[in-house]
Design a protein around this motif. Structure first.
Motif: not given
Length: 338
Positions: A240, A299-305
């Motif tokens: 990512i 600021s990232f989507d939950a899967a990456h956060a």
């Protein structure tokens, strides 16, 4: 815990004072009339009595019987347990031909442990002996080596995240095994000291000091575990795009965490009470750095956060473990000075 035997000191001749030896101890050690015994005065005023007057390391053998139904994972754990508890010879024996998977586990054990070598092998038996002289591997040097490896693992894990370098992250994960091996070695040497008073004397390590080494080694091993967790999370984030300065924030937090860790180890090795106390206070700054990382992760989507949050938590835990080293140092210094 054995019951204490109370015996009266008696006078023999003009000025000699004598005390009789407990019969159970005499029988267990096979002490005979005119045999020599060793007397060692301890720093706490106690007197240690030992039948081993040569100073030669005590030899202990552990035999494991195996067959085709033996759990290969269990036998490996048992060999590691025998190694850590101080057995100098480990024998794997079968009434029939040794199963191939058990032979493989014995070889895995010799690779995983330090100083263990196969010295005899037949169809039905393998003997592994300890070829390492404990006095040639000072425990403090082993702790220093563990700390250097753990520090480099932490740095490389955050670098792997920044550079999207999964190979470097995989290298960090692999090095965790090196720290584990050294932690086992420290535990083994301390257990040898516990069981052999002559070794304690030769290495000039009081039993009370040795017990603290196990605690420090375990803390370093946990710090290395968190570096490994950071590397695993870095692999999950390899593909990512990472914007908004979160990598820079993570690396600042990592530098703070390792600065605290290095200071804690310096305080431990030097016995610097003031440095240990000051270092504990530095964890507040690290907490703030980690909160900053967690905030940027939003600021990232939950899967990456969630991976960034895990990284921040690992860095915070590294600081907490370093503070534990400082607290141990303070406790040891205070306890060893009347």
């Amino acid at each position: 815990m054995a019951n204490m035997e109370i015996r009266k000191v008696q006078r023999s001749g003009g000025s000699s004072l004598i005390v009789s030896l407990p019969k159970k101890w005499v029988d267990a050690t096979n002490i005979q009339k005119n045999d020599a015994v060793g007397l060692i005065i301890q720093s706490d005023g106690t007197l240690l009595l030992t039948p081993n007057t040569t100073g030669v390391q005590l030899q202990r053998k552990k035999i494991f019987m195996v067959d085709a139904g033996t759990d290969r994972s269990l036998i490996l754990r048992e060999m590691v347990g025998a190694y850590i508890t101080g057995y100098t010879e480990i024998v794997i024996r079968s009434r029939h031909r040794l199963p191939a998977d058990i032979i493989e586990q014995v070889r895995n054990f010799t690779v995983m442990s330090i100083g263990q070598e196969i010295v005899m092998e037949t169809d039905t038996e393998i003997t592994v002996k300890d070829l390492l002289n404990p006095t040639e591997m000072p425990i403090e040097n082993t702790l220093r080596r563990m700390a250097v490896i753990a520090t480099k693992m932490s740095e490389d894990a955050t670098t792997a995240l920044r550079d999207h370098n999964s190979s470097l992250a995989a290298s960090v994960i692999e090095r965790d095994g090196d720290v584990d091996r050294l932690q086992w070695l420290v535990a083994r040497q301390v257990n040898l000291i516990f069981s052999d008073v002559n070794l304690s004397r030769r290495m000039d390590i009081p039993v009370a000091t040795a017990s603290g080494y196990i605690q420090i080694a375990k803390i370093i091993e946990r710090i290395a575990d968190h570096a490994t967790k950071i590397a695993r999370n870095a692999i999950e984030l390899t593909d990512i795009g990472i914007e908004n300065g979160i990598c820079e924030s993570i690396q600042r937090a990592e530098r703070d965490a390792m600065a605290i860790f290095r200071a804690a180890m310096e305080a431990f090795h030097s016995g610097d009470l003031e440095k240990a106390n000051t270092t504990i206070g530095h964890t507040d700054n690290l907490e703030e750095r980690c909160r900053e990382v967690s905030s940027l992760a939003l600021s990232f989507d939950a899967a990456h956060a969630i991976h960034f949050v895990y990284i921040a938590d690992s860095l915070r835990r590294m600081g907490d473990y370093s503070a534990d080293i400082c607290e141990h140092t303070i406790n040891h210094i205070v306890g060893s000075h009347p």
